[in-house]
Design an enzyme around this catalytic site. Structure first.
Site, PDB file in Angstrom:
ATOM      1  N   GLU A   1       0.847  -1.157  -0.035  1.00 26.15           N
ATOM      2  CA  GLU A   1      -0.013  -0.015  -0.005  1.00 26.15           C
ATOM      3  C   GLU A   1       0.873   1.327  -0.051  1.00 26.15           C
ATOM      4  O   GLU A   1       2.028   1.439   0.385  1.00 26.15           O
ATOM      5  CB  GLU A   1      -0.657  -0.051   1.360  1.00 26.15           C
ATOM      6  CG  GLU A   1      -1.803  -1.047   1.197  1.00 26.15           C
ATOM      7  CD  GLU A   1      -2.194  -1.023   2.935  1.00 26.15           C
ATOM      8  OE1 GLU A   1      -3.062  -2.204   3.411  1.00 26.15           O
ATOM      9  OE2 GLU A   1      -2.393  -0.148   3.838  1.00 26.15           O
TER      10      GLU A   1
ATOM     11  N   CYS B   1       2.714   8.235   1.580  1.00 20.59           N
ATOM     12  CA  CYS B   1       3.274   7.294   2.634  1.00 20.59           C
ATOM     13  C   CYS B   1       3.622   5.886   2.090  1.00 20.59           C
ATOM     14  O   CYS B   1       2.773   5.484   1.241  1.00 20.59           O
ATOM     15  CB  CYS B   1       2.339   7.199   3.769  1.00 20.59           C
ATOM     16  SG  CYS B   1       2.545   6.000   4.807  1.00 20.59           S
TER      17      CYS B   1
ATOM     18  N   CYS C   1       5.203  -7.536   7.862  1.00 23.92           N
ATOM     19  CA  CYS C   1       6.447  -6.983   8.776  1.00 23.92           C
ATOM     20  C   CYS C   1       6.521  -8.334   9.849  1.00 23.92           C
ATOM     21  O   CYS C   1       5.658  -8.910  10.373  1.00 23.92           O
ATOM     22  CB  CYS C   1       5.919  -5.927   9.406  1.00 23.92           C
ATOM     23  SG  CYS C   1       7.062  -5.220  10.623  1.00 23.92           S
TER      24      CYS C   1
ATOM     25  N   CYS D   1       4.093  -5.695  16.177  1.00 25.82           N
ATOM     26  CA  CYS D   1       3.442  -4.797  17.164  1.00 25.82           C
ATOM     27  C   CYS D   1       2.021  -5.291  17.255  1.00 25.82           C
ATOM     28  O   CYS D   1       1.426  -5.612  16.487  1.00 25.82           O
ATOM     29  CB  CYS D   1       3.827  -3.503  16.828  1.00 25.82           C
ATOM     30  SG  CYS D   1       5.320  -3.050  16.464  1.00 25.82           S
TER      31      CYS D   1
ATOM     32  N   CYS E   1      -1.116  -3.647  15.329  1.00 23.99           N
ATOM     33  CA  CYS E   1      -0.718  -3.195  13.806  1.00 23.99           C
ATOM     34  C   CYS E   1      -1.146  -4.247  13.177  1.00 23.99           C
ATOM     35  O   CYS E   1      -0.907  -5.473  13.116  1.00 23.99           O
ATOM     36  CB  CYS E   1       0.690  -3.084  13.730  1.00 23.99           C
ATOM     37  SG  CYS E   1       1.200  -2.443  12.015  1.00 23.99           S
TER      38      CYS E   1
ATOM     39  N   CYS F   1      -1.642   1.643   8.622  1.00 26.43           N
ATOM     40  CA  CYS F   1      -0.903   0.743   7.567  1.00 26.43           C
ATOM     41  C   CYS F   1      -1.117  -0.503   7.782  1.00 26.43           C
ATOM     42  O   CYS F   1      -1.319  -1.225   8.768  1.00 26.43           O
ATOM     43  CB  CYS F   1       0.712   0.934   7.868  1.00 26.43           C
ATOM     44  SG  CYS F   1       1.232   0.313   9.610  1.00 26.43           S
TER      45      CYS F   1
HETATM   46  N1  SAH Z   1       7.413   0.099  10.835  1.00 27.49           N
HETATM   47  C1  SAH Z   1       7.742   1.270  10.904  1.00 27.49           C
HETATM   48  C2  SAH Z   1       6.953   2.065   9.866  1.00 27.49           C
HETATM   49  C3  SAH Z   1       5.807   1.502   9.562  1.00 27.49           C
HETATM   50  S1  SAH Z   1       4.387   1.741  10.754  1.00 27.49           S
HETATM   51  C4  SAH Z   1       7.171   1.907  12.297  1.00 27.49           C
HETATM   52  O1  SAH Z   1       6.652   1.103  13.226  1.00 27.49           O
HETATM   53  O2  SAH Z   1       7.477   2.864  12.687  1.00 27.49           O
HETATM   54  C5  SAH Z   1       3.936   3.477  10.637  1.00 27.49           C
HETATM   55  C6  SAH Z   1       3.432   3.910  11.975  1.00 27.49           C
HETATM   56  O3  SAH Z   1       1.838   3.628  11.908  1.00 27.49           O
HETATM   57  C7  SAH Z   1       4.029   3.597  13.241  1.00 27.49           C
HETATM   58  O4  SAH Z   1       4.210   4.523  13.921  1.00 27.49           O
HETATM   59  C8  SAH Z   1       2.865   2.556  13.421  1.00 27.49           C
HETATM   60  O5  SAH Z   1       3.122   2.364  15.042  1.00 27.49           O
HETATM   61  C9  SAH Z   1       1.813   3.054  13.436  1.00 27.49           C
HETATM   62  N2  SAH Z   1       0.529   2.361  13.026  1.00 27.49           N
HETATM   63  C10 SAH Z   1       0.372   0.900  13.176  1.00 27.49           C
HETATM   64  N3  SAH Z   1      -0.916   0.512  13.187  1.00 27.49           N
HETATM   65  C11 SAH Z   1      -1.520   1.530  13.539  1.00 27.49           C
HETATM   66  C12 SAH Z   1      -3.256   1.888  13.919  1.00 27.49           C
HETATM   67  N4  SAH Z   1      -3.987   0.796  13.718  1.00 27.49           N
HETATM   68  N5  SAH Z   1      -3.403   3.144  14.036  1.00 27.49           N
HETATM   69  C13 SAH Z   1      -2.381   4.256  14.189  1.00 27.49           C
HETATM   70  N6  SAH Z   1      -1.292   4.155  13.783  1.00 27.49           N
HETATM   71  C14 SAH Z   1      -0.933   2.719  13.572  1.00 27.49           C
HETATM   72 FE1  SF4 Z   2       5.994  -3.638  11.826  1.00 21.24          FE
HETATM   73 FE2  SF4 Z   2       3.777  -2.454  12.292  1.00 21.24          FE
HETATM   74 FE3  SF4 Z   2       5.390  -2.711  14.181  1.00 21.24          FE
HETATM   75 FE4  SF4 Z   2       5.938  -1.051  12.111  1.00 21.24          FE
HETATM   76  S1  SF4 Z   2       4.221  -0.701  13.696  1.00 21.24           S
HETATM   77  S2  SF4 Z   2       7.129  -2.432  12.980  1.00 21.24           S
HETATM   78  S3  SF4 Z   2       4.878  -2.009  10.413  1.00 21.24           S
HETATM   79  S4  SF4 Z   2       4.227  -4.256  13.117  1.00 21.24           S
END
Ligand code: SAH
Ligand code: SF4
Length: 378
Positions: free
Chosen positions: A91, A112, A119, A123, A126, A363
């Site tokens: 995406e 973005c 990934c 987390c 996510c 994301c």
């Molecule tokens: N992996 C990297 C970059 C991609 S994620 C990182 O973690 O920074 C980009 C951002 O989106 C991160 O700050 C992540 O924590 C946030 N993110 C992930 N899932 C989300 C959600 N459901 N709502 C809001 N932000 C989210």
């Molecule tokens: Fe991976 Fe999502 Fe964690 Fe970013 S926030 S490191 S994309 S699992």
């Protein structure tokens, strides 16, 4: 599989052309086709001799991304779902203006972009990590996300002009050579876990012969890979760095971000200090507010201390609900209170108030949804 032409820098192309006994100005012509005209086929490159086009075809692929789905309205956040040549989905999200990130009036279109399929960092909140990690994107697949959105915009402007002409209007929208002028590497994947491909892609997007996007207009977001942050500190390019912090205590961070067990806050903070020492640049701390997890006022204290220690600003983002996960977005009132608590402690902080959640803007969500829908139809 052939390497893709958009994974090569100008220097690499020059070496290759030299070996082929082709004059250097041909590289300039080729780059013009790739990045200024965004050509999609070798045969479009009409000022290159046919035998050179053949040689290029035999040695390189010229991949473009296939748009499979787009969500979102014209003047709001728009999400693009792309299919890659192995049928993986990634995406990109186009955000019309993002003053929360840059407080910069000239910031018109931020894209973005994704760096991996899935990934590995898992987390808990996510969508990108839900089905694990599949593969790294190649440099051209990262670069192409920007070019494909530029092509999409060009097409849109063209059709709007045709519409206006047929309606008898005389005001034609001017051609936009650089529609995307900011990049945030915050899409699917952990960018610093695909370090070499990311650096190459950003070098191409930054170069005057390539994407022409200033390094200061490029933000890399990481979940906190301390060794790679140190490596980034030594790079000559001045990218902006955002840390996905989401909690300033190890206790909470361990619960929601497994990466914190590998690189706990102490180590992450050291790496950030090193980055700042080398770059002299302000870091942004990203903080998603998740109801009942990290949104209590007692979490604001450690966050404020950390922000002061790192001279960082804080970007608060209300959580976007992910299908199948238990986490919820706090009420507006809770978000505002958290912001006020930071401000009282003299932290520079912003709270994102737009509703990106409407289009699964978090994301990895559109990909997940599409893959699940596809799985149902098979
Ligand atoms: N992996 C990297 C970059 C991609 S994620 C990182 O973690 O920074 C980009 C951002 O989106 C991160 O700050 C992540 O924590 C946030 N993110 C992930 N899932 C989300 C959600 N459901 N709502 C809001 N932000 C989210
Ligand atoms: Fe991976 Fe999502 Fe964690 Fe970013 S926030 S490191 S994309 S699992």
């Amino acid at each position: 599989m052939l390497p893709d032409i958009k994974s090569l820098t100008r220097e690499e192309l020059q070496t290759r052309f030299k070996n082929w006994n082709e004059p250097v100005y041909r590289v300039t012509q080729l780059l013009d086709w790739l990045y200024a005209r965004r050509a999609m086929a070798w045969d479009a490159m009409t000022n290159l001799p046919k035998q050179l086009r053949e040689k290029l075809r035999e040695n390189f692929s010229l991949q473009t991304l296939e748009l499979v789905r787009k969500q979102g309205a014209h003047d709001t956040t728009q999400k693009f779902l792309w299919r890659l040549r192995d049928h993986s989905l990634v995406e990109s999200v186009l955000i019309p203006a993002n003053p929360a990130l840059y407080s910069d009036a000239s910031d018109r279109h931020t894209l973005c972009i994704s760096t991996q399929v899935g990934c590995a960092y898992g987390c808990k909140f996510c969508a990108s990590g839900l089905d694990g990690w599949k593969r790294n994107l190649t440099p051209d697949e990262i670069v192409e996300q920007v070019l494909a959105v530029e092509r999409w915009n060009e097409e849109k402007v063209r059709s709007e002009n045709v519409e206006r002409r047929t309606e008898g209007g005389s005001h034609l929208a001017p051609p936009t050579s650089h529609f995307v002028n900011n990049i945030v590497v915050m899409g699917m994947g952990e960018p610093l876990a695909n370090y070499d491909n990311l650096m190459k892609a950003l070098k191409i997007l930054n170069a005057p012969w390539g994407g022409g996007i200033g390094a200061r207009k490029i933000t890399i977001s990481t979940s906190g890979l301390a060794p790679q942050i140190r490596r980034l500190a030594k790079e000559p390019m001045q990218f902006r760095l955002a840390i996905s912090l989401h909690s300033a205590t190890d206790e909470m961070r361990n619960k929601i971000m497994p990466v914190n067990r590998k690189y706990p806050l102490k180590e992450l903070i050291h790496a950030c200090e090193e980055y700042q020492y080398e770059k002299g640049r302000m870091i942004t701390l990203e903080y998603i507010l998740i109801a009942g997890a990290n949104d209590s006022i007692d979490q604001a204290g450690p966050l404020a201390s950390l922000a002061h220690k790192l001279f960082a600003k804080v970007n608060l983002i209300p959580y976007n609900k992910v299908d199948g996960l238990k986490w919820e977005r706090p009420s507006e009132e809770v978000c505002e209170k958290f912001l006020t608590a930071l401000e009282k402690q003299k932290v520079t902080a912003t709270l994102r108030r737009e509703k990106g959640g409407d289009i699964d803007a978090a994301c990895g969500q559109l990909r997940l949804k599409t893959e699940r829908e596809l799985a149902k139809t098979v």
